[in-house]
Design an enzyme around this catalytic site. Structure first.
Site, PDB file in Angstrom:
ATOM      1  N   GLU A   1      61.141  56.827  47.884  1.00 36.47           N
ATOM      2  CA  GLU A   1      59.768  57.207  47.507  1.00 36.47           C
ATOM      3  C   GLU A   1      59.319  58.426  48.310  1.00 36.47           C
ATOM      4  O   GLU A   1      58.681  59.336  47.772  1.00 36.47           O
ATOM      5  CB  GLU A   1      58.804  56.033  47.722  1.00 36.47           C
TER       6      GLU A   1
ATOM      7  N   HIS B   1      56.824  63.743  40.900  1.00 38.32           N
ATOM      8  CA  HIS B   1      57.395  62.639  41.678  1.00 38.32           C
ATOM      9  C   HIS B   1      58.533  61.975  40.890  1.00 38.32           C
ATOM     10  O   HIS B   1      59.614  61.721  41.437  1.00 38.32           O
ATOM     11  CB  HIS B   1      56.295  61.624  42.021  1.00 38.32           C
ATOM     12  N   GLU B   2      58.311  61.723  39.621  1.00 39.46           N
ATOM     13  CA  GLU B   2      59.351  61.075  38.801  1.00 39.46           C
ATOM     14  C   GLU B   2      60.562  61.996  38.610  1.00 39.46           C
ATOM     15  O   GLU B   2      61.706  61.541  38.663  1.00 39.46           O
ATOM     16  CB  GLU B   2      58.788  60.641  37.445  1.00 39.46           C
TER      17      GLU B   2
ATOM     18  N   HIS C   1      62.825  61.705  41.508  1.00 38.31           N
ATOM     19  CA  HIS C   1      63.764  60.576  41.538  1.00 38.31           C
ATOM     20  C   HIS C   1      65.052  60.909  40.789  1.00 38.31           C
ATOM     21  O   HIS C   1      66.120  60.427  41.149  1.00 38.31           O
ATOM     22  CB  HIS C   1      63.124  59.330  40.899  1.00 38.31           C
TER      23      HIS C   1
END
Ligand code: ZN
Length: 280
Positions: A178, A115-116, A119
C-alpha cells in the site's frame, strides 16, 4: 462449465510450470484476458461512453506519465455505490461509481486511479497471484488426482488457476505494498498534471464520510497514517505550478450523469470536513 474449468486448470498448470517466483509479464497478460472476462461476468459495468472515456482519459494520462509499460492499461467503471477501486492483472483497473461520486475534485479521483495503477506497475497483483497459487498448488494437485472437478475444491482451484481467486484476494495487499502504491501515486500525479494532494485529499474525504473503502482504504496501514505519510512526501517535493485540482466542472457533469444512469447519489458527509471543502 466443464470446458472452462478444464482449460482454466490447463492454464494454471502452464503458469505453474513456467515461473517460480515472479509471474512473468507474458503470463500476467494471459491471466489478464481471463480475469477481464470473468470480471465482465461478475460485475455490472457502466457502459455510458462519456463516463467511461472520462475515467479512461485520466487513467491514460497517469500511465503515460509513468513511462513505458509492458501492459496496455484499460480502465473500467463498475456500477457499485461502494467507495472502492481495484486492479486486475495485466493493467486492468476498475473504479467503482461510488468513488467517482465521492471525489470532491478530479485530483482526488486521479489519486485513487494512480494508486491502483501503482499496484500493477509495482507487480503487486502478480505477487498476490503467485502467493495464492503457491498456497493452493497442493489442493489443485489433489483435485486433479482425484478428478474432483465438480466439487467446491474444483471450483476454487479453477478460479485460482484463472487468477480470479476473486478480485478481493488479488487486491489484499500488505502495508508495504500500500505504501509503494501511495508513493507511486504521489510521484506520478504531478507528472500527469494533477495535484498529488488529491490522494491524501481522498483519504480525508473517506474519513469524513466514515467510509471503510474496502480494498482501496484497507486498515493496514490506517487511513490516518497514509494521510500523514503522503502529505509529508508531497511536502518534501517541489511541485510544478498549475497542477490540476479541478477540471472546470467536468467531474460534476460526470457525477450527475452517473446519478441519472444508476440512481445512486453523491454521499453525504458525517462530519463537517466534507461539506466545508466540497466547494474547493
Ligand atoms: Zn491499494
Amino acid at each position: 462449465m466443464r470446458r472452462s474449468w478444464s482449460s482454466a486448470l490447463a492454464l494454471g498448470l502452464a503458469l505453474a510450470a513456467s515461473a517460480c517466483g515472479t509471474l512473468s509479464v507474458a503470463d500476467e497478460q494471459r491471466l489478464a484476458s481471463r480475469f477481464e472476462a470473468q470480471a465482465r461476468y461478475e460485475y455490472r459495468f457502466v457502459r455510458d461512453p462519456v463516463v467511461v472515456q472520462y475515467v479512461e482519459r485520466i487513467g491514460q494520462r497517469i500511465v503515460a506519465a509513468a513511462g513505458p509499460q509492458p501492459f496496455r492499461y484499460e480502465f473500467a467503471v463498475v456500477d457499485d455505490p461502494e467507495i472502492n477501486a481495484f486492479a486486475g492483472p495485466g493493467g486492468f483497473v476498475y473504479v467503482q461509481t461510488g468513488t467517482i461520486l465521492a471525489a470532491r475534485n478530479v485530483a482526488e479521483l486521479a489519486g485513487v486511479i494512480a494508486h491502483e495503477v501503482g499496484h500493477v506497475v509495482e507487480r503487486h497483483v502478480a505477487e498476490n497471484y503467485n502467493k495464492q497459487r503457491a498456497a493452493n498448488l497442493g489442493r489443485r494437485a489433489a483435485v486433479l488426482g482425484g478428478g474432483l472437478v465438480y466439487g467446491s475444491a474444483g471450483a476454487t482451484a479453477a478460479s485460482l488457476a484463472t487468477g480470479l481467486g476473486s478480485a478481493a484476494v488479488l487486491n489484499s495487499f500488505g502495508r508495504d505494498a500500500e505504501r509503494e502504491a501511495d508513493d507511486f501515486a504521489v510521484r506520478v500525479l504531478p507528472v500527469a498534471g494533477y495535484d498529488p494532494n488529491g490522494l491524501p485529499g481522498f483519504f480525508e474525504t473517506m474519513l469524513a464520510l466514515g467510509a471503510t473503502g474496502g480494498g482501496f482504504l484497507s486498515s493496514h496501514p490506517a487511513a490516518g497514517d497514509r494521510l500523514a505519510t503522503t502529505r509529508a512526501a508531497i511536502a518534501a517535493e517541489t511541485l510544478p505550478p498549475d497542477l490540476r485540482v479541478d477540471d472546470g466542472g467536468r467531474l460534476e457533469i460526470i457525477q450527475r450523469r452517473i446519478e441519472l444512469l444508476t440512481g445512486e447519489s453523491r454521499p453525504r458527509s458525517r462530519g463537517d470536513a466534507y461539506g466545508r471543502e466540497a466547494g474547493r
